[in-house]
Design a protein around this motif. Structure first.
Motif, mmCIF file in Angstrom:
data_model
loop_
_atom_site.group_PDB
_atom_site.id
_atom_site.type_symbol
_atom_site.label_atom_id
_atom_site.label_comp_id
_atom_site.label_asym_id
_atom_site.label_seq_id
_atom_site.Cartn_x
_atom_site.Cartn_y
_atom_site.Cartn_z
ATOM 1 N N MET A 1 37.375 35.148 54.990
ATOM 2 C CA MET A 1 37.920 35.421 53.812
ATOM 3 C C MET A 1 38.406 33.911 53.077
ATOM 4 S SD MET A 1 41.474 37.773 52.954
ATOM 5 C CE MET A 1 42.618 36.484 53.652
ATOM 6 N N TYR A 2 38.159 34.212 51.739
ATOM 7 C CA TYR A 2 38.043 32.948 50.951
ATOM 8 C C TYR A 2 39.779 32.718 50.793
ATOM 9 C CZ TYR A 2 33.066 32.858 49.663
ATOM 10 O OH TYR A 2 31.997 33.061 49.607
ATOM 11 N N GLY A 3 40.222 31.427 51.021
ATOM 12 C CA GLY A 3 41.320 31.200 50.589
ATOM 13 C C GLY A 3 41.601 30.435 49.145
ATOM 14 N N LYS A 4 40.583 30.247 48.613
ATOM 15 C CA LYS A 4 40.495 29.757 47.085
ATOM 16 C C LYS A 4 39.272 30.415 46.580
ATOM 17 C CE LYS A 4 43.890 26.462 46.469
ATOM 18 N NZ LYS A 4 44.954 26.521 45.242
ATOM 19 N N THR A 5 39.342 30.498 45.008
ATOM 20 C CA THR A 5 38.317 30.685 44.337
ATOM 21 C C THR A 5 37.522 29.496 44.115
ATOM 22 O OG1 THR A 5 39.559 32.610 43.173
ATOM 23 C CG2 THR A 5 37.782 31.777 42.214
ATOM 24 N N GLY A 6 36.193 29.535 44.160
ATOM 25 C CA GLY A 6 35.402 28.487 44.097
ATOM 26 C C GLY A 6 33.884 28.955 43.767
ATOM 27 N N ILE A 7 33.031 27.835 43.509
ATOM 28 C CA ILE A 7 31.595 28.100 43.310
ATOM 29 C C ILE A 7 31.032 26.846 44.002
ATOM 30 C CG2 ILE A 7 29.949 27.654 41.179
ATOM 31 C CD1 ILE A 7 32.317 27.922 39.202
ATOM 32 N N GLN B 1 39.220 34.224 45.574
ATOM 33 C CA GLN B 1 40.429 34.171 46.669
ATOM 34 C C GLN B 1 40.871 35.383 47.289
ATOM 35 O OE1 GLN B 1 44.093 32.885 45.095
ATOM 36 N NE2 GLN B 1 45.023 32.173 46.872
ATOM 37 N N ASP B 2 40.938 35.445 48.383
ATOM 38 C CA ASP B 2 41.237 36.617 49.272
ATOM 39 C C ASP B 2 40.036 37.503 49.488
ATOM 40 O OD1 ASP B 2 43.787 35.450 49.571
ATOM 41 O OD2 ASP B 2 44.714 36.586 47.776
ATOM 42 N N GLU B 3 38.938 36.902 49.085
ATOM 43 C CA GLU B 3 37.745 37.870 49.082
ATOM 44 C C GLU B 3 37.087 37.825 50.666
ATOM 45 O OE1 GLU B 3 33.551 38.966 46.683
ATOM 46 O OE2 GLU B 3 34.612 36.866 46.411
ATOM 47 N N HIS B 4 36.879 39.043 51.260
ATOM 48 C CA HIS B 4 36.145 39.043 52.335
ATOM 49 C C HIS B 4 34.497 38.867 52.251
ATOM 50 C CE1 HIS B 4 39.448 40.069 55.158
ATOM 51 N NE2 HIS B 4 39.952 40.789 54.111
#
Length: 283
Positions: free
Chosen positions: A46-52, A81-84
């Motif tokens: 799961m992402y802890g941050k939003t990123g590219i 962020q918070d995406e599996h």
């Protein structure tokens, strides 16, 4: 893990954070590059941050809540962020990738300026091609901290947020809003030799900072900082051609605080040095 956030067993211990100048750090949580061993063990994270992120070498299968792709060199990945997400590398050794992680507060302001309720990317990835190249170019600019860093960071975020959404065109400008932006243009034209910060220009128009930045580019074709620099360079070129005032004095008079920066911008704009321009007019 994916291109944006590798699990411990895949990350090279020498993976590094790069490009964290004070300006970039204001807008981005982290800029990093890393190398994986290419083993095909699957991951589920799961992402802890939003990123590219961008894949520089290697191949992978990648599935997130917004889509499923096969990643190849040049593929751009978007993570919220918070995406599996799940995936696996496809056996290529020396997987290399570059990632930029956005500061959440900054991303929320960009989304608000774009009329987006939630600062989340709506697509999983973008294949190699012209749009992906543009994103990669902006990522590199942020890494080295070159150019109008804040504008590049916000423009990159806006571009990524709008992928897959209905509205991908420039914002519509009402006559009233155009006049408000032109009030900032007039201020720059008459006072370019003084400080022309984005906050001060936004205050003149009554727009929020990032809404102002977006509308200013839509009206003028340049970011506010680019417009200020271009105005200063034009004024400097006229004085250099018409007078014998030392170039360094002219640079400071039109608003530049660093002569080396002035020379760099001047060469980029006029394809010659200030002294070469003066000599041409004298001859």
């Amino acid at each position: 893990m994916s291109i944006l956030s590798e699990p411990a067993h895949l990350v090279d211990p020498h993976a590094e954070r790069i490009g964290e100048t004070s300006g970039v750090r204001t807008y981005l949580a982290r800029v990093e590059q890393s190398i994986a061993d290419g083993r095909d063990r699957p991951w589920d994270k799961m992402y802890g941050k939003t990123g590219i992120g961008i894949m520089l070498s290697g191949w992978c299968e990648y599935r997130s809540q917004t889509g499923h792709v096969t990643g190849v060199p040049g593929t751009i990945f978007f993570g919220n962020q918070d995406e599996h997400f799940t995936g696996r590398y496809l056996g290529a050794p020396g997987i290399r990738r570059l990632a930029i992680w956005y500061d959440n507060d900054f991303l929320e302001k960009i989304a608000d300026a774009c009329g987006i309720d939630h600062p989340r990317f709506s697509v999983a990835a973008l294949p190699p091609g012209k749009p992906a190249y543009g994103i990669f170019r902006d990522m590199l600019a942020l890494i080295v901290g070159s150019g109008d860093v804040e504008y590049i960071a916000s423009s990159l975020a806006e571009t990524a947020l709008l992928f897959g959404r209905e509205s991908k065109s420039s914002p519509r400008i009402s006559d009233r809003d155009r006049k408000r932006i032109l009030s900032a243009v007039r201020h720059i034209d008459s006072g370019f030799f003084e400080s022309c910060s984005v906050d001060a220009l936004a205050a003149i128009t009554g727009f929020s900072r990032y809404h102002f930045m977006r509308l200013f580019k839509a009206v003028t074709g340049q970011s506010a900082n680019q417009y200020v620099i271009a105005t200063r360079l034009r004024a400097a070129a006229v004085r250099i051609a018409e007078t014998k005032v030392p170039v360094s004095d002219i640079a400071f008079d039109v608003g530049f605080n660093d002569i080396s920066h002035f020379n760099t911008y001047f060469r980029a704009a006029f394809a010659c040095s200030p002294r070469q321009l003066r000599n041409r007019y004298r001859s």
